[in-house]
Write an enzyme that holds these catalytic residues in place. Structure first.
Site, PDB file in Angstrom:
ATOM      1  N   ASP A  13       0.837  -1.208   0.000  1.00 45.76           N
ATOM      2  CA  ASP A  13       0.000   0.000   0.000  1.00 45.76           C
ATOM      3  C   ASP A  13       0.865   1.249   0.000  1.00 45.76           C
ATOM      4  O   ASP A  13       0.607   2.194  -0.718  1.00 45.76           O
ATOM      5  CB  ASP A  13      -0.936   0.000   1.216  1.00 45.76           C
ATOM      6  CG  ASP A  13      -0.204  -0.088   2.555  1.00 45.76           C
ATOM      7  OD1 ASP A  13       0.936  -0.604   2.587  1.00 45.76           O
ATOM      8  OD2 ASP A  13      -0.766   0.344   3.574  1.00 45.76           O
ATOM      9  N   ARG A  16       5.147   4.403   6.310  1.00 49.80           N
ATOM     10  CA  ARG A  16       4.655   4.417   7.693  1.00 49.80           C
ATOM     11  C   ARG A  16       4.656   2.995   8.279  1.00 49.80           C
ATOM     12  O   ARG A  16       5.168   2.063   7.660  1.00 49.80           O
ATOM     13  CB  ARG A  16       3.251   5.029   7.735  1.00 49.80           C
ATOM     14  CG  ARG A  16       2.194   4.187   7.067  1.00 49.80           C
ATOM     15  CD  ARG A  16       0.821   4.848   7.162  1.00 49.80           C
ATOM     16  NE  ARG A  16      -0.191   4.070   6.485  1.00 49.80           N
ATOM     17  CZ  ARG A  16      -1.156   4.587   5.744  1.00 49.80           C
ATOM     18  NH1 ARG A  16      -1.225   5.890   5.550  1.00 49.80           N
ATOM     19  NH2 ARG A  16      -2.051   3.800   5.181  1.00 49.80           N
ATOM     20  N   ASP A  17       4.052   2.855   9.438  1.00 51.40           N
ATOM     21  CA  ASP A  17       4.037   1.543  10.102  1.00 51.40           C
ATOM     22  C   ASP A  17       2.978   0.651   9.465  1.00 51.40           C
ATOM     23  O   ASP A  17       2.046   0.204  10.110  1.00 51.40           O
ATOM     24  CB  ASP A  17       3.772   1.718  11.603  1.00 51.40           C
ATOM     25  CG  ASP A  17       2.488   2.493  11.868  1.00 51.40           C
ATOM     26  OD1 ASP A  17       1.938   3.075  10.913  1.00 51.40           O
ATOM     27  OD2 ASP A  17       2.033   2.504  13.029  1.00 51.40           O
ATOM     28  N   GLU A  18       3.170   0.403   8.171  1.00 51.58           N
ATOM     29  CA  GLU A  18       2.221  -0.442   7.452  1.00 51.58           C
ATOM     30  C   GLU A  18       3.003  -1.241   6.406  1.00 51.58           C
ATOM     31  O   GLU A  18       3.400  -2.351   6.658  1.00 51.58           O
ATOM     32  CB  GLU A  18       1.108   0.414   6.838  1.00 51.58           C
ATOM     33  CG  GLU A  18      -0.159  -0.372   6.680  1.00 51.58           C
ATOM     34  CD  GLU A  18      -1.432   0.449   6.860  1.00 51.58           C
ATOM     35  OE1 GLU A  18      -2.477  -0.101   6.589  1.00 51.58           O
ATOM     36  OE2 GLU A  18      -1.379   1.631   7.259  1.00 51.58           O
ATOM     37  N   ASP A  45      -5.505  -2.640  -3.046  1.00 49.79           N
ATOM     38  CA  ASP A  45      -4.669  -1.662  -3.741  1.00 49.79           C
ATOM     39  C   ASP A  45      -4.138  -2.233  -5.052  1.00 49.79           C
ATOM     40  O   ASP A  45      -4.207  -1.592  -6.101  1.00 49.79           O
ATOM     41  CB  ASP A  45      -3.511  -1.222  -2.834  1.00 49.79           C
ATOM     42  CG  ASP A  45      -3.992  -0.630  -1.509  1.00 49.79           C
ATOM     43  OD1 ASP A  45      -4.898  -1.225  -0.897  1.00 49.79           O
ATOM     44  OD2 ASP A  45      -3.469   0.416  -1.097  1.00 49.79           O
ATOM     45  N   TRP A  88     -10.902  -6.057  -2.372  1.00 48.81           N
ATOM     46  CA  TRP A  88      -9.683  -6.579  -1.749  1.00 48.81           C
ATOM     47  C   TRP A  88      -9.589  -8.085  -2.032  1.00 48.81           C
ATOM     48  O   TRP A  88      -8.616  -8.549  -2.627  1.00 48.81           O
ATOM     49  CB  TRP A  88      -9.690  -6.262  -0.243  1.00 48.81           C
ATOM     50  CG  TRP A  88      -9.200  -4.864   0.038  1.00 48.81           C
ATOM     51  CD1 TRP A  88      -7.979  -4.513   0.550  1.00 48.81           C
ATOM     52  CD2 TRP A  88      -9.895  -3.633  -0.216  1.00 48.81           C
ATOM     53  NE1 TRP A  88      -7.882  -3.140   0.631  1.00 48.81           N
ATOM     54  CE2 TRP A  88      -9.032  -2.571   0.172  1.00 48.81           C
ATOM     55  CE3 TRP A  88     -11.124  -3.290  -0.727  1.00 48.81           C
ATOM     56  CZ2 TRP A  88      -9.384  -1.229   0.062  1.00 48.81           C
ATOM     57  CZ3 TRP A  88     -11.485  -1.951  -0.841  1.00 48.81           C
ATOM     58  CH2 TRP A  88     -10.620  -0.944  -0.454  1.00 48.81           C
ATOM     59  N   GLU A 104      -2.083   8.953  -1.173  1.00 52.00           N
ATOM     60  CA  GLU A 104      -3.118   8.049  -0.676  1.00 52.00           C
ATOM     61  C   GLU A 104      -4.490   8.716  -0.724  1.00 52.00           C
ATOM     62  O   GLU A 104      -5.464   8.131  -1.178  1.00 52.00           O
ATOM     63  CB  GLU A 104      -2.806   7.662   0.772  1.00 52.00           C
ATOM     64  CG  GLU A 104      -3.880   6.788   1.394  1.00 52.00           C
ATOM     65  CD  GLU A 104      -3.481   6.259   2.767  1.00 52.00           C
ATOM     66  OE1 GLU A 104      -2.665   6.925   3.435  1.00 52.00           O
ATOM     67  OE2 GLU A 104      -3.985   5.187   3.156  1.00 52.00           O
ATOM     68  N   HIS A 163       1.058   6.125  -2.414  1.00 51.21           N
ATOM     69  CA  HIS A 163       0.069   5.044  -2.453  1.00 51.21           C
ATOM     70  C   HIS A 163      -0.368   4.944  -3.905  1.00 51.21           C
ATOM     71  O   HIS A 163      -0.979   5.860  -4.425  1.00 51.21           O
ATOM     72  CB  HIS A 163      -1.142   5.474  -1.629  1.00 51.21           C
ATOM     73  CG  HIS A 163      -1.404   4.685  -0.413  1.00 51.21           C
ATOM     74  ND1 HIS A 163      -0.596   4.750   0.691  1.00 51.21           N
ATOM     75  CD2 HIS A 163      -2.407   3.831  -0.089  1.00 51.21           C
ATOM     76  CE1 HIS A 163      -1.108   3.962   1.632  1.00 51.21           C
ATOM     77  NE2 HIS A 163      -2.199   3.389   1.174  1.00 51.21           N
TER      78      HIS A 163
HETATM   79  C1  BGC Z   1      -4.055   1.024   3.560  1.00 51.57           C
HETATM   80  C2  BGC Z   1      -4.874   0.980   2.311  1.00 51.57           C
HETATM   81  C3  BGC Z   1      -5.714  -0.254   2.443  1.00 51.57           C
HETATM   82  C4  BGC Z   1      -6.688   0.067   3.515  1.00 51.57           C
HETATM   83  C5  BGC Z   1      -7.806  -0.878   3.668  1.00 51.57           C
HETATM   84  C6  BGC Z   1      -5.013   1.282   4.668  1.00 51.57           C
HETATM   85  O1  BGC Z   1      -4.412   1.454   5.884  1.00 51.57           O
HETATM   86  O2  BGC Z   1      -3.021   1.912   3.515  1.00 51.57           O
HETATM   87  O3  BGC Z   1      -4.247   1.247   1.157  1.00 51.57           O
HETATM   88  O4  BGC Z   1      -6.213  -0.782   1.295  1.00 51.57           O
HETATM   89  O5  BGC Z   1      -6.031   0.346   4.720  1.00 51.57           O
HETATM   90  O6  BGC Z   1      -8.397  -0.812   4.884  1.00 51.57           O
END
Ligand code: BGC
Length: 830
Positions: free
Chosen positions: A410, A414-416, A423, A488, A699, A720
């Protein structure tokens, strides 16, 4: 990759040692060749890790790739890599040092948002074997074993989110005359000068060893473990000595490398260095990128230089709030001599760096940003008369670079940094235009299949690999085990669909089909009696610009409309795929389900030439996903154009509608409206971010607000790719290069010009060779030049509807534009 390779690798022992969680492990041993070096016919090293490893044999890294073994669904798929080390063994004295570094990577990465701290395990370690083939047919194997020495090293902290710390005082100078202080040629070391990455490896990474020779085979492993100090070993890094031991390792998950390796791709130099209002030193690399900053510095021993990273500035200072819990900070402790640092056990998404503790004046020549991503071949060039659109396309390309690092993520900062399925579901077509993603996404789809089949109950998780399942959830955590989300989860069908269109690989479609089936079977029971998918929570048209910033799911588009339409697309493609694969019973089953969904959609969501919730997304999906009859397309497209005009051509769609709205307009007589939507610069629009200086896709439509402040939302990334999916329309409709049959066995050249763009040109490098278009408008005269690879058949459709068929070569065509082709607002259609 032969079975022999795996068998050889399994002769080695997976080794680990206990260190502090942040410390990189240094593992080393010495291989003494059984025969003189001239007798070496071939030599390879095969390796994998829990964590990420770097490996040097005979004093230099075995590869210029980084982050091996990459990120896959580790529970079922752990890749190993193979590298040719023949030359270095032949050039050696016969006594060959092997040195490895193992860091946390994704395996022990404390992954996930909201402090989930998800990990695959608590123990990192290495499994590696050097296989030497001699001219007489004999083989020597030298693998990791508890005999290897282990220590901590100069890398005292490493984390993908948090950054890396290096203490140059702990480096072992191998050449006393050198003041660099780095382990010369060892893993993690950097070239002395100039600051350039190592030469790319020659040839593909997945080498196949010669067939096992019949001759005698000797094993240098395993020796009885007597503790590391009892062996003659290369001098370990000057960290603490550790005790090497065998770690837990499930060999059944081992697979050879499938996708491309991750490599340093390019280097950017600072555009500007200055002091912020608060007196901090800031560096602008001019491009939001993913990778790290390579540093060369001389200062007092013990001095600490700190680099923090961010994508944007706010109030003239580093804008780190969007990084949330990711510190993205690298710390270097200087040796007192000349030091070079390159933090290869972390990566950052950044354009700006803040440098603290620098000895003396910071010169631009001391720093460079290294761009790192999976090694993908670029396949698209595009340029048109509108510079803002060119920048938008560049932003999409850079978004893909930064988010195609081992898995499609995504965001990278960041913390992801997770493989969010939605996506890539909406971005796959664009991704496949811009780069050759065949292997990359194939590997990811195999991860998706593994996760989906093993999910309890079987279903597509929202992230692949699903590291979140290992997260430390609070009992009431909203994201605990969310799965089966429209779009998704539909990645299980949509991504294979895009790969099929682009590459036409039936074997791979067959490999992707089982997960598609699991997805369909997981959703079918969720349908209401009406046949609609209208129950349960949906992310749906995520990030609709009209949704409240803290409720990104609260879109205008009815979630049932989005979910039912999306599922219909998946089921319809599954029917097609089943037919292609000769699974006739399946094809009939999915065709029947598709009919049921389509009928339900039409019965419940369409009335009086309106679709429920009457917004751009629902018309775009119904038109593009085939939910309408031919005769209905005209009112639906007309209503879509009206909706778009009513909002004065700002974007009103989120993740679901954005990729399809321009398609729905341009393919149904409203190309001028699609162009006006594309060329809008007011917020929200694609070009708004460009006018705000974006160099990647944001994003949120307004990740940065018009006053230059960062959107206060908790979820605000500047890299994003999802909303950049319009780039696919730019390539296929503006430039007009479309697959005419799966895999570009035939090409459809159908550029559709519109108001605001006077010329456009593009080249797509297909498997058959480069396909180029170049068109120009002079008043209403349209001229088109097409170049095709020899013997590639093309159907060419001109804007006035003229069609012709050509095969290979260069072609010049032209026509007069039909009335209204450049007038938005629908005058020509009403
Ligand atoms: C992500 C998104 C993702 C979404 C879905 C986000 O935190 O960055 O790109 O698809 O959460 O919940």
């Amino acid at each position: 990759m032969t079975d022999q390779t795996l068998a050889d690798l399994l002769r080695a022992t997976f080794i680990t040692a206990d260190a502090e969680r942040g410390e990189v492990l240094a593992l080393s041993a010495e291989l003494v060749l059984d025969q003189p070096v001239e007798q070496v016919a071939a030599a390879f090293v095969h390796a994998t890790a829990h964590g990420v490893y770097e490996l040097a044999i005979a004093g230099s890294p075995v590869t210029d790739s980084v982050f091996n073994p990459g990120w896959t669904a580790y529970e079922w798929r752990l890749q190993y890599q193979s590298f040719d080390v023949t030359d270095r063994l032949r050039a050696s004295s016969g006594t060959v040092p092997a040195e490895a570094r193992v860091g946390n990577g994704w395996y022990r990465g404390d992954f996930g948002f909201e402090n989930l701290k998800a990990n695959y395990g608590e123990e990192i370690g290495l499994l590696a074997v050097v296989v030497v083939e001699y001219l007489d047919g004999s083989r020597q194997l030298f693998g990791t074993s508890p005999d290897w020495a282990a220590s901590t090293c100069e890398i005292t902290a490493n984390s993908l989110y948090q950054g890396q710390s290096v203490d140059a005082r702990l480096r072992v100078p191998t050449d006393p005359s050198s003041s660099s202080g780095s382990v010369a040629g060892g893993p993690g070391s950097v070239a002395d000068s100039p600051l350039t990455p190592p030469e790319p490896d020659e040839g593909p990474e997945t080498h196949t060893l010669p067939e096992p020779a019949e001759g005698p085979e000797t094993h240098t492993l395993p020796e009885p473990a007597e503790g590391p100090e009892s062996h003659t070993l290369p001098e370990p890094a000057e960290g603490r000595l550790l005790t090497t031991r065998e770690g837990e390792f499930d060999a059944s998950r081992l697979i050879p490398q499938v996708g491309p390796l991750v490599r340093r791709q390019e280097v950017l130099t600072p555009q500007r260095i200055w002091k912020s209002p608060s007196g901090r030193t800031l560096v602008d690399f001019g491009q939001n990128l993913v990778g790290w900053v390579r540093v060369r510095v001389t200062g007092e021993e013990g001095q600490v230089v700190t680099l923090r990273h961010a994508e944007v500035l706010e109030d003239g200072e580093l804008g780190t709030r969007p990084l949330r819990a990711a510190a993205a900070t690298d710390r270097y402790t200087l040796s007192g001599g000349q030091d070079a640092f390159e933090p290869t056990f972390t990566f950052h998404g950044f354009r700006y760096a803040e440098v603290d503790g620098w000895p003396g004046e910071l010169e631009a020549s001391a720093l460079e940003a290294v761009v790192v991503h999976s090694d993908l071949k670029s396949t698209m060039t595009f340029e048109c008369s509108e510079p803002l659109v060119n920048q938008l396309v560049s932003n999409s390309v850079w978004g893909q670079k930064g988010n195609f690092l081992s898995v499609p993520t995504d965001c990278p900062q960041r913390d992801e940094r997770l493989g969010w399925t939605g996506d890539i579901a909406v971005y796959a077509a664009t991704a496949a235009s811009q780069f050759d993603v065949a292997d990359f996404l194939h590997s990811w789809l195999l991860d998706l299949a593994a996760e989906t089949i093993h999910h309890e109950p079987p279903a597509v998780p929202v992230v692949i690999p699903d590291v979140l399942k290992h997260g430390n959830y609070a009992a009431d955590a909203p994201f605990r085990d969310v799965h089966s989300q429209a779009i998704w989860a539909d990645a299980a069908a949509w991504v294979p669909q895009e790969l099929w269109r682009r590459y036409g690989d039936l074997d791979r479609l067959a490999a992707h089909y089982p997960a598609m089936v699991t997805h369909l079977e997981s959703i079918e029971p969720l349908l209401s009696d009406t046949g609609l998918w209208d129950q349960g929570m949906q992310l749906a048209d995520w990030l609709d610009p009209d949704a409240p910033p803290d409720q990104p799911w609260a879109a205008k588009a009815h979630p049932g409309v989005v979910a039912t339409a999306s599922f219909y697309r998946s089921v319809a493609f599954a029917a097609e795929a089943a037919g292609l694969l000769g699974r006739d019973a399946d094809a009939a089953r999915w065709a029947a389900l598709a009919t049921r969904l389509r009928t339900a959609f039409r019965t419940h969501y369409i009335a009086d030439e309106r679709i429920t919730s009457d917004c751009a997304t629902v018309y775009a999906l119904a038109i593009c996903f085939g939910l309408l009859d031919e005769a209905e397309l005209s009112w639906a497209a007309k209503r879509l154009a009206e909706v778009v005009r009513e909002r004065d051509y700002v974007v009103t769609t989120g993740f679901a509608g954005t990729p399809y709205v321009t398609w729905a307009l341009s393919e149904n007589g409203y190309a001028p409206d699609a162009y006006r939507l594309l060329l809008q610069t007011h917020c929200p629009s694609w070009l708004y971010s460009v006018t705000m200086g974006a160099t990647t896709i944001w994003e949120r439509w307004d990740s940065m607000l018009p006053d230059g402040s960062i959107n206060p939302g908790d979820m605000t990334s500047f890299n994003h790719y999802a909303l950049g999916a319009v780039a696919d329309w730019i390539y296929q409709v503006v430039a007009g290069i479309r697959p005419g049959s799966p895999g570009f066995g035939r090409v459809l050249i159908q550029p559709v010009p519109g108001p605001g763009i006077d010329w456009a040109k593009a080249t797509y490098t297909s498997a058959h060779g480069p396909i180029s278009t170049s068109w120009e408008l002079a008043e209403d005269e349209f001229t088109l030049a097409v170049e095709l690879p020899e013997s590639l058949a093309a159907d060419i459709v001109l804007p006035d509807g003229t069609r012709c068929e050509v095969v290979g070569g260069s072609h010049a065509l032209g026509c007069t534009l039909p009335l209204g082709a450049l007038v938005a607002g629908g005058e020509s259609n009403e």
